[in-house]
Design a protein around this motif. Structure first.
Motif, PDB file in Angstrom:
ATOM      1  N   ALA A 225       0.804  -1.170   0.128  1.00  0.00           N
ATOM      2  CA  ALA A 225       0.025   0.112  -0.171  1.00  0.00           C
ATOM      3  C   ALA A 225       0.969   1.162   0.086  1.00  0.00           C
ATOM      4  CB  ALA A 225      -0.930  -0.202   1.322  1.00  0.00           C
ATOM      5  N   GLY A 226       2.130   1.075   0.251  1.00  0.00           N
ATOM      6  CA  GLY A 226       2.965   2.029   0.237  1.00  0.00           C
ATOM      7  C   GLY A 226       3.691   2.566   1.405  1.00  0.00           C
ATOM      8  N   ALA A 227       3.332   1.940   2.385  1.00  0.00           N
ATOM      9  CA  ALA A 227       3.911   2.382   3.812  1.00  0.00           C
ATOM     10  C   ALA A 227       5.376   2.303   3.699  1.00  0.00           C
ATOM     11  CB  ALA A 227       3.273   1.268   5.015  1.00  0.00           C
ATOM     12  N   ARG A 228       5.992   3.639   4.171  1.00  0.00           N
ATOM     13  CA  ARG A 228       7.440   3.520   4.087  1.00  0.00           C
ATOM     14  C   ARG A 228       7.683   4.087   5.551  1.00  0.00           C
ATOM     15  NH1 ARG A 228       6.245   0.831   0.607  1.00  0.00           N
ATOM     16  NH2 ARG A 228       6.777   0.870  -1.579  1.00  0.00           N
TER      17      ARG A 228
ATOM     18  N   LEU B 104      -7.050  -6.283   3.545  1.00  0.00           N
ATOM     19  CA  LEU B 104      -7.662  -5.202   4.172  1.00  0.00           C
ATOM     20  C   LEU B 104      -6.794  -3.954   4.452  1.00  0.00           C
ATOM     21  CD1 LEU B 104     -10.641  -6.970   6.086  1.00  0.00           C
ATOM     22  CD2 LEU B 104     -10.626  -5.862   4.002  1.00  0.00           C
ATOM     23  N   THR B 105      -5.503  -4.487   4.791  1.00  0.00           N
ATOM     24  CA  THR B 105      -4.380  -3.409   5.226  1.00  0.00           C
ATOM     25  C   THR B 105      -4.275  -2.362   4.083  1.00  0.00           C
ATOM     26  OG1 THR B 105      -3.268  -4.730   6.746  1.00  0.00           O
ATOM     27  CG2 THR B 105      -2.034  -3.131   6.089  1.00  0.00           C
ATOM     28  N   ILE B 106      -4.520  -2.923   2.734  1.00  0.00           N
ATOM     29  CA  ILE B 106      -4.111  -2.145   1.798  1.00  0.00           C
ATOM     30  C   ILE B 106      -5.510  -1.073   1.532  1.00  0.00           C
ATOM     31  CG2 ILE B 106      -4.293  -1.762  -0.847  1.00  0.00           C
ATOM     32  CD1 ILE B 106      -2.684  -4.572  -1.018  1.00  0.00           C
ATOM     33  N   LYS B 107      -6.633  -1.666   1.805  1.00  0.00           N
ATOM     34  CA  LYS B 107      -7.837  -0.771   1.965  1.00  0.00           C
ATOM     35  C   LYS B 107      -7.636   0.185   3.040  1.00  0.00           C
ATOM     36  CE  LYS B 107     -11.819  -1.728   0.072  1.00  0.00           C
ATOM     37  NZ  LYS B 107     -11.766  -1.610  -1.406  1.00  0.00           N
ATOM     38  N   CYS B 108      -7.130  -0.011   4.435  1.00  0.00           N
ATOM     39  CA  CYS B 108      -6.994   0.847   5.139  1.00  0.00           C
ATOM     40  C   CYS B 108      -6.198   1.879   4.836  1.00  0.00           C
ATOM     41  CB  CYS B 108      -6.461   0.041   6.460  1.00  0.00           C
ATOM     42  SG  CYS B 108      -7.441  -0.934   7.511  1.00  0.00           S
ATOM     43  N   PHE B 109      -5.123   1.734   4.249  1.00  0.00           N
ATOM     44  CA  PHE B 109      -4.240   2.636   3.799  1.00  0.00           C
ATOM     45  C   PHE B 109      -4.959   3.614   2.630  1.00  0.00           C
ATOM     46  CE2 PHE B 109      -0.725   0.609   5.916  1.00  0.00           C
ATOM     47  CZ  PHE B 109      -0.109   1.556   6.365  1.00  0.00           C
ATOM     48  N   ASN B 110      -5.684   2.910   1.709  1.00  0.00           N
ATOM     49  CA  ASN B 110      -6.138   3.799   0.797  1.00  0.00           C
ATOM     50  C   ASN B 110      -7.189   4.558   1.430  1.00  0.00           C
ATOM     51  OD1 ASN B 110      -4.735   2.804  -1.105  1.00  0.00           O
ATOM     52  ND2 ASN B 110      -6.195   1.240  -1.778  1.00  0.00           N
ATOM     53  N   TRP B 111      -8.080   4.225   2.339  1.00  0.00           N
ATOM     54  CA  TRP B 111      -9.194   4.992   2.941  1.00  0.00           C
ATOM     55  C   TRP B 111      -8.490   5.927   3.662  1.00  0.00           C
ATOM     56  CZ3 TRP B 111     -13.492   0.612   3.827  1.00  0.00           C
ATOM     57  CH2 TRP B 111     -14.004   0.529   2.615  1.00  0.00           C
ATOM     58  N   ALA B 112      -7.347   5.787   4.416  1.00  0.00           N
ATOM     59  CA  ALA B 112      -6.980   6.827   5.182  1.00  0.00           C
ATOM     60  C   ALA B 112      -6.692   7.844   4.404  1.00  0.00           C
ATOM     61  CB  ALA B 112      -5.736   6.388   5.905  1.00  0.00           C
ATOM     62  N   GLU B 113      -6.176   7.817   3.219  1.00  0.00           N
ATOM     63  CA  GLU B 113      -5.819   9.111   2.277  1.00  0.00           C
ATOM     64  C   GLU B 113      -7.214   9.579   1.849  1.00  0.00           C
ATOM     65  OE1 GLU B 113      -2.817  10.310   2.047  1.00  0.00           O
ATOM     66  OE2 GLU B 113      -1.772   8.322   2.912  1.00  0.00           O
TER      67      GLU B 113
ATOM     68  N   THR C 196      -4.022   4.199  -3.305  1.00  0.00           N
ATOM     69  CA  THR C 196      -4.274   5.614  -3.466  1.00  0.00           C
ATOM     70  C   THR C 196      -3.368   6.660  -3.059  1.00  0.00           C
ATOM     71  OG1 THR C 196      -6.714   4.905  -2.732  1.00  0.00           O
ATOM     72  CG2 THR C 196      -6.219   7.228  -2.524  1.00  0.00           C
ATOM     73  N   PRO C 197      -3.043   7.537  -3.966  1.00  0.00           N
ATOM     74  CA  PRO C 197      -1.916   8.231  -3.507  1.00  0.00           C
ATOM     75  C   PRO C 197      -2.211   9.433  -2.586  1.00  0.00           C
ATOM     76  CG  PRO C 197      -2.832   8.896  -5.862  1.00  0.00           C
ATOM     77  CD  PRO C 197      -3.522   7.829  -5.242  1.00  0.00           C
ATOM     78  N   ARG C 198      -1.699  10.151  -2.005  1.00  0.00           N
ATOM     79  CA  ARG C 198      -1.987  11.289  -1.131  1.00  0.00           C
ATOM     80  C   ARG C 198      -2.708  12.220  -1.790  1.00  0.00           C
ATOM     81  NH1 ARG C 198       1.551  11.513   3.619  1.00  0.00           N
ATOM     82  NH2 ARG C 198       0.227   9.869   4.113  1.00  0.00           N
ATOM     83  N   HIS C 199      -3.664  12.874  -1.306  1.00  0.00           N
ATOM     84  CA  HIS C 199      -4.436  13.933  -2.083  1.00  0.00           C
ATOM     85  C   HIS C 199      -3.732  15.206  -2.012  1.00  0.00           C
ATOM     86  CE1 HIS C 199      -7.120  10.987  -3.380  1.00  0.00           C
ATOM     87  NE2 HIS C 199      -7.493  10.563  -2.356  1.00  0.00           N
TER      88      HIS C 199
END
Lengths: 385, 198
Positions: free
Chosen positions: A28-31, A158-167, A199-202
């Motif tokens: 999901a892009g967590a760095r 769902l971890t990917i989903k979490c990161f996407n929805w966070a953004e 989902t990239p940061r908006h």
């Protein structure tokens, strides 16, 4: 946009839920991850610490959970996608900063691998006792998004989903795992990077003079700018106006806090993930989530073998509570049975929504294991009468 | 068909890795499903360690064993704790020099192997768990030998693969001769394949 191929472990693996969650975060892009490792979540950060250098990421073991849960937010404003990982005792300590993330609209992910509580409780054994804490643990009015996986595969997805929805919602998102799912090893299929939607940061494309950091767009969510991008802004947990400046009045409070809640509440249906099966002509529907949904499934099969009409409604989204789906089911059944590894938490949400439409019966368990399917079966049998 | 397996012994005996190899063979190399859960004490070594593995041709719901078809015990404590709960017609595999078997229904198929000593003879005690996996592989037809070997390759460091393959073959050979010696009936729950070839 597609995931970064160098962070995606494409292939078929035999992984436990904790490791799968970490791989989901990386995909999901967590760095950045900050943590204070705690059983049964330790494997997530252990994995992240070993994988992060391969993808240019950083893991910091902080001095405690308060530090971890605020360091991760600093990293977000510095430009990284970030998360922290904990279990009940640590999640309790993080509550102040869940509220801070909600108030400052910091997109971030909290992973809570639930174990028996309260306090130190059962460090190595499962429970689902943090469901309400995830929703109400910090003070004041705010909303969270929380998802609940029931397998290692879902820990990844769902971890990917979490990161996407966070953004998308600029909100803290909680992945509510449990010890059983975290330490359970199963087949996990990780797709090629181009098939993973990240989902990239908006970020705003406005010029510095035109940008108001807390002015919402049509979806009630403001665009972001990072520290050091040349924008003047102020991030504070104090009630603030669209410029981010302190505005300690009841009018500013009403405007801000209503929007913080409404941006999630108005999106509740888009945020609802459930699995529904056999509810059309059911007398009883079992409403469950997480590991308990798998135990419930066995009880449902046993009940069907006895000729009972039983359906299932599995909540994948826990918060915002999938009210509309639960209400729709409640309208056509006699009884909703709600097994959970606690002494009654989500059952009260179900009851609130089903009130006057269907009877709601909880099947409690204090944690440390999972239900005996027979106990859920007994509630189904009684509910069908 | 669902097969329930439990591996139990001391921490440090490689209980979890043994279960992981069998689960991986079933889930990744045999086209089936496997669910592995574990429990252990707070100690890194010496405490009780136990792994529960379910394998099936269908997706697995309930994640724990209820009555084991196959029980593998590498300590007396584990035998005392778990043998009473296993299926009366199940397969029991024990570490011959660490476990004394008593008070079992006569219908349980008991096979023993001095896995620790065999592993020491191969040069490293730590591969005792892989000796056990080889033994289990020969005694049951749930998973093909090829799938086990693939899983083994995917589970151990390259530098130690040769040693592990020798450990597996050692256990496998012991299993085959034990089968012949005991004339294990064809029609037992444990000797039937749980699902067809991939």
């Amino acid at each position: 946009m597609p995931a970064d191929p160098k962070a995606v472990l494409t292939g078929v693996h035999f992984l436990n839920g904790d490791v799968a969650c970490c791989e989901g975060a990386l995909a999901a892009g967590a760095r950045f991850a900050a943590g204070y490792p705690i059983t049964p979540s330790t494997e997530i950060v252990e994995r992240f610490a070993s994988r992060a250098p391969e993808v240019g990421g950083v893991f910091i073991q902080m001095e405690d959970e308060l530090a971890a849960s605020i360091a991760l937010q600093g990293a977000v404003w510095g430009g990284a996608k970030s998360f922290t990982v904990t279990s009940g005792p640590g999640f309790s300590l993080m509550m102040e900063h869940v509220g801070y993330a909600a108030m400052t609209e910091t997109p971030c992910v909290f992973v809570d691998v639930q174990r028996g509580g309260p306090s130190t409780g059962l460090p190595t054994l499962p429970a689902q006792g943090d469901m309400m804490q995830a929703r109400w643990g910090s003070h004041g009015d705010y909303e969270v998004i929380a998802l609940c996986p029931n397998s290692p595969q879902e820990c990844f997805d769902l971890t990917i989903k979490c990161f996407n929805w966070a953004e998308d919602y600029r909100n803290p998102v909680v992945l509510l795992m449990d010890e059983c799912v975290g330490h359970m090893t199963e087949k996990v299929v990780i797709p090629p990077a181009e098939q993973i939607d990240v989902t990239p940061r908006h970020l705003t494309d406005k010029r510095p003079g035109d940008y108001l950091p807390f002015k919402p767009c049509d979806n009630l969510v403001p665009e972001m700018a990072h520290a050091g991008d040349g924008y003047r802004f102020h991030i504070t947990g104090v009630t603030h106006d669209e410029r981010g400046y302190l505005a300690v009045t009841s009018q500013a409070q009403d405007k801000l806090v209503r929007r913080l809640c409404d941006k999630i509440r108005s999106a509740a249906d888009q945020l609802t993930l459930v699995e529904e099966e056999g509810t059309e002509d059911a007398d009883v529907v079992v409403v469950s989530y997480g590991i308990t949904s798998r135990v419930a499934e066995r009880a449902i099969r046993m009940a069907r073998e006895r000729g009972l009409k039983v359906g299932k409604l599995r909540l994948i989204t826990i918060w915002p509570f999938p009210e509309n789906r639960v209400r729709a089911v409640a309208r056509r059944v006699k009884t909703l049975v709600v097994p959970e590894l606690n002494l009654g938490q989500m059952v009260y949400e179900v009851e609130r929504v089903a009130g006057g439409l269907a009877r709601t019966v909880g099947v409690t368990h204090a944690g440390g294991g999972v239900h005996r399917p027979e106990d859920i079966l007994a509630a189904i049998v009684e509910g069908a009468q | 068909m669902l097969t329930e397996i439990r591996f139990a012994g001391f921490g440090g005996q490689g209980i979890l890795l043994a279960a992981n190899i069998v689960g991986k063979a079933a889930a990744l190399f045999q086209g089936g499903h496997a669910t592995l859960t574990q429990s252990y004490g707070p100690e890194a070594r010496g405490g009780a360690s136990s792994a529960q593995l379910l394998i099936s041709d269908e997706p697995i719901l309930y994640p724990y064993t209820t009555q084991e078809d196959i029980l593998v015990v590498l300590s007396q404590e584990a035998f005392a704790k778990f043998a009473p709960g296993m299926k009366p017609t199940g397969l029991l595999i024990v570490e011959e020099e660490l476990v004394r078997v008593s008070d079992l229904p006569p219908t349980v198929h008991v096979f023993s192997i001095p896995a620790t000593r065999l592993a020491e003879e191969l040069g490293k005690r730590v591969v005792l768990n892989v000796v056990i996996v080889g033994f289990l592989a020969a005694l049951t037809h749930i998973i093909t030998k090829e799938a086990y070997l693939e899983a083994l390759k995917a589970s151990v460091p390259k530098a130690l693969l040769d040693l592990n393959l020798r450990a597996f073959e050692k256990g496998y050979a012991c299993g085959l001769s034990a089968r012949q010696r005991e004339a294990l009936p064809e029609e037992t729950a444990v000797s039937e394949p749980a699902w067809s070839e991939p």
